[in-house]
Motif scaffolding. Structure first.
Motif, PDB file in Angstrom:
ATOM      1  N   THR A 104      -3.832  -7.391   6.862  1.00  0.00           N
ATOM      2  CA  THR A 104      -3.681  -8.121   5.596  1.00  0.00           C
ATOM      3  C   THR A 104      -4.956  -8.890   5.271  1.00  0.00           C
ATOM      4  O   THR A 104      -5.324  -9.019   4.099  1.00  0.00           O
ATOM      5  CB  THR A 104      -2.484  -9.102   5.617  1.00  0.00           C
TER       6      THR A 104
ATOM      7  N   HIS B 241       5.322  -2.267   6.176  1.00  0.00           N
ATOM      8  CA  HIS B 241       4.536  -2.625   4.980  1.00  0.00           C
ATOM      9  C   HIS B 241       4.628  -1.406   4.077  1.00  0.00           C
ATOM     10  O   HIS B 241       4.733  -0.280   4.562  1.00  0.00           O
ATOM     11  CB  HIS B 241       3.086  -2.910   5.398  1.00  0.00           C
TER      12      HIS B 241
ATOM     13  N   GLY C 204       1.547  -3.456  -2.915  1.00  0.00           N
ATOM     14  CA  GLY C 204       1.583  -4.230  -1.674  1.00  0.00           C
ATOM     15  C   GLY C 204       0.763  -5.512  -1.700  1.00  0.00           C
ATOM     16  O   GLY C 204       0.721  -6.238  -0.706  1.00  0.00           O
TER      17      GLY C 204
ATOM     18  N   TYR D  81       5.212 -13.516   4.682  1.00  0.00           N
ATOM     19  CA  TYR D  81       4.999 -12.168   5.233  1.00  0.00           C
ATOM     20  C   TYR D  81       3.939 -12.209   6.322  1.00  0.00           C
ATOM     21  O   TYR D  81       4.077 -11.574   7.373  1.00  0.00           O
ATOM     22  CB  TYR D  81       4.582 -11.184   4.126  1.00  0.00           C
TER      23      TYR D  81
ATOM     24  N   GLY E 187       6.846  -7.355   8.430  1.00  0.00           N
ATOM     25  CA  GLY E 187       7.820  -6.680   7.579  1.00  0.00           C
ATOM     26  C   GLY E 187       9.205  -6.500   8.170  1.00  0.00           C
ATOM     27  O   GLY E 187      10.203  -6.527   7.455  1.00  0.00           O
TER      28      GLY E 187
END
Lengths: 470, 216
Positions: free
Chosen positions: A29, A150, A315, A324, A329
């Motif tokens: 991420t 994800h 996303g 998150y 997830g």
């Protein structure tokens, strides 16, 4: 929701204690967030493009009946077979039936969240059809037996060290896998022959183009085209909201989708599939099936969730969500995690099983800020909180606490007295400006400190200043 | 019938009392895209310069060279083979203009094998905005040519360069125009970011994309 899950608090707690998970989430991420920021900074018109994205998607949602019929007409004219499925089960039955008719022993699949949503992997397994996931991340989680965590990077919860172990245990020719490059090469070798041997290839759709009857897929590996070209049969499963009026509209949305997802300007392979193999073609499927899936979407349309149907599954809201990024997830329990998942899951799986998701949100608004089609995610999440209250789904402890708060809050004198007392009480537990533990606050202080309150309440300070000013 | 059920549910949710007005919807859809350059990224330089700048950007990772004419392609391919120490056995797309070239010194075949080392193809057009190549599937243009080889060498006529993604849509998908079975818009070599978000080339498709621009 996946079956037999422990309560949300337990799932979230377990995720918070998993340090490897935190590391894995941060690696992907973090990269996605940085790459998106660079792409957006290089595009002064980005905000205007978001308005355009919102307008195109809203236009489609408001005319979805028209576009469904137009798409069907043009897809059929191109030689495709169009099927309609009201529910997840019906969609799976249609797909399995097409596979059976084709005598399929082996099916390759290119990543599709809709496929996950309708439970297609399980349906194929139950029908005893070999399922080969071809997207690298889907291949990893198929080997691990995990659900995706994800919507763009389904194996985001796996570190490279864990991927190496999985490949070493299951690949025929894994090699030394000294780095990520070598792991990717190992998967390439493993899946190469399977692409060519499959009887049926199944893909999702990023867009359904109404005026040409085309299905648009977007991948960066090239696995979608290797899934859909060699087999005799290509099946597309797509949610009915994936429609766009024309190829030009799809292009405008692709700019937003790709930058928001990965920070690239265009994904390596953007393909428009229109009907089956033509006379003289050396490759391509003999049969081309499109399964249009409702599975609750028309209900969302009438249920105040029309804005959510604008979602193009980039996303970005997951990558920018503080919740998150701490729990990943799987703790969400549904097919779709993060902010967009917390809005979709109650609609797909029922509010009683998923009411916690709307509460597991700080309402900081980051998701709405990065959404390429400007979905008001915090507002929609508040809508679920409101509905959960009205439908009596909130536990008795929460209802009692809120009634008590309401009782005090609607009586100003009492409220001031109680808050003055609380401020004094809290100071007993404060050390150097922070409260590390305090009765009734364990849920907060287990994971972080609570700032100590000021020495007197706002109203006390206000009154004191008013007196001083006289 | 699920078809009728879904359409009825959609119409009820939208509060439709009459069938949708197709002409009005079409007009509204067209208006959305009408603004000048609405929501487009900035641009600098000539069309060819922009295409090269995007194609060779690290995020796209293609390589490029410019030659005078298509007949110069075999020489460029020979040089590529020798630079990369590759065997002189290649797949050449069954496209008459490519097949007619002088491939002497290289063994060519017009089918693409599962583990093909190198394939040469001719793109239908290019898009400068994103540095993309466009292929239309046809008997002379099998789709797998773009996906099976490890090295993909693509010839592109600079007069076939388009400015924006929408220009492709306008030129090739206007009403009544027959659509190819597959339109492949290819932007760089295959890659994946599925392990820890890091970009690695050569996932399933080609690991190397080299573009030979001719004309112009």
């Amino acid at each position: 929701m996946r079956p037999n899950l422990p309560p949300f608090q337990e799932r979230a707690g377990a995720a918070l204690r998993d340090k490897t998970l935190k590391l894995a989430i941060d690696r992907t991420t973090g990269t996605a967030e940085r790459n998106r920021a660079v792409a957006v900074a290089a595009w002064p018109e980005f905000q205007s493009a978001r308005d355009l994205g919102r307008d195109i998607r809203a236009h489609v949602v408001n005319n979805i009946d028209h576009y469904l019929v137009e798409f069907e007409r043009n897809a059929v004219a191109s030689g495709a077979a169009v099927h309609w499925a009201a529910t997840a089960d019906e969609a799976c039955q249609i797909v399995v039936e097409i596979c059976r008719k084709a005598g399929a022993k082996s099916v390759t699949r290119s990543k599709s969240m809709l496929g996950e949503e309708i439970g297609l992997p399980h349906a194929l397994e139950a029908a005893k059809i070999e399922r080969v996931e071809t997207d690298l991340a889907e291949h990893i989680i198929q080997l691990a037996g995990d659900p995706p965590s994800h919507i763009v990077w389904p194996a985001l919860h796996k570190t490279r060290e864990q991927v190496k172990e999985l490949f070493a245990a299951s690949h025929r020719d894994p090699g030394a896998m000294e780095d990520v490059e070598a792991m990717v090469q190992a998967a390439r070798r493993e899946l190469r022959a399977k692409f060519m041997a499959a009887d049926v290839g199944i893909s999702g759709a990023n867009f359904l183009v109404a005026d040409t009857g085309s299905v648009c897929t977007v991948t960066n590996e090239g696995n979608a085209e290797l899934t859909t070209t060699p087999p005799r049969v290509h099946i597309v499963t797509a949610g009915i909201e994936k429609l766009v009026p024309s190829t030009a509209h799809a292009m405008a949305l692709l700019r937003l989708l790709v930058r928001s997802a990965t920070g690239a300007e265009l994904t390596q392979y953007t393909t428009f599939h229109t009907g089956p193999k033509r006379p003289g073609d050396r490759d391509g499927p003999d049969e081309f099936h499109i399964v249009l899936v409702d599975n609750g979407r028309t209900k969302m349309l009438g249920d105040g969730l029309a804005e959510m149907l604008r979602c193009i599954r980039c996303g970005a809201c997951l990558n920018h969500c503080v919740v998150y990024r701490h729990i990943g997830g799987h703790a969400y329990g549904g097919t779709y995690p993060g902010p967009m998942g917390s809005v979709l899951t109650p609609s797909l799986d029922g509010l009683p099983a998923s009411r916690d998701l709307a509460h597991a949100c700080t309402l900081n608004g980051s998701c709405q800020e990065v959404c390429p089609v400007k979905i008001p995610l915090p507002t929609l999440l508040r809508g679920w909180r409101d509905r959960s209250w009205r439908e009596g789904l909130e536990p008795r402890s929460v209802r009692r606490a809120l009634w008590a708060w309401k009782f005090v809050a609607t009586r100003p004198a009492l409220y001031r007295a109680v808050s003055a007392f609380a401020v004094l009480g809290m100071q007993l537990f404060a050390k150097r400006g922070w409260i590390e533990s305090m009765p009734l606050a364990g849920g907060w202080t287990a994971h972080r400190g609570l700032p100590a309150p000021a020495s007197s309440t706002f109203m006390q300070q206000y009154q004191a200043r008013k007196r001083a000013a006289k | 019938m699920s078809r009728e059920r879904i359409l009825a549910a959609a119409r009820a949710a939208l509060g439709r009392t009459a069938p949708p007005d197709a002409a009005a919807i079409r007009a509204e859809a067209a208006t959305l895209l009408a603004g000048p350059d609405r929501g487009r990224p900035p641009r600098t330089g000539t069309l060819t310069e922009r295409f090269i700048e995007r194609l060779t950007h690290p995020k796209v990772g293609g390589t490029v060279e410019q030659v005078a004419m298509l007949t110069d392609l075999p020489r460029a391919v020979r040089a590529y083979l020798s630079t990369n120490a590759l065997p002189a056995r290649i797949a050449v797309q069954p496209e008459p203009r490519l097949q007619a070239l002088d491939w002497s010194g290289i063994a060519t075949h017009d089918g693409v094998a599962t583990d093909e080392i190198l394939a040469v193809a001719l793109a239908d057009c290019g898009i400068a905005e994103s540095g993309s190549l466009v292929f239309h599937s046809a008997p002379t243009s099998p789709t797998l040519f773009s996906f099976l080889p490890l090295h993909h060498i693509v010839a592109l006529d600079t007069s076939k360069l388009l400015e924006w993604l929408e220009d492709y849509a306008t030129a090739y998908t206007a009403a009544g125009q027959a659509q190819p079975r597959n339109v492949n818009i290819i932007t760089g070599a295959s890659g994946t970011t599925d392990i820890e978000g890091r970009l690695v080339r050569g996932a399933h498709g080609p690991g190397f994309l080299h573009v030979v621009l001719f004309g112009g």
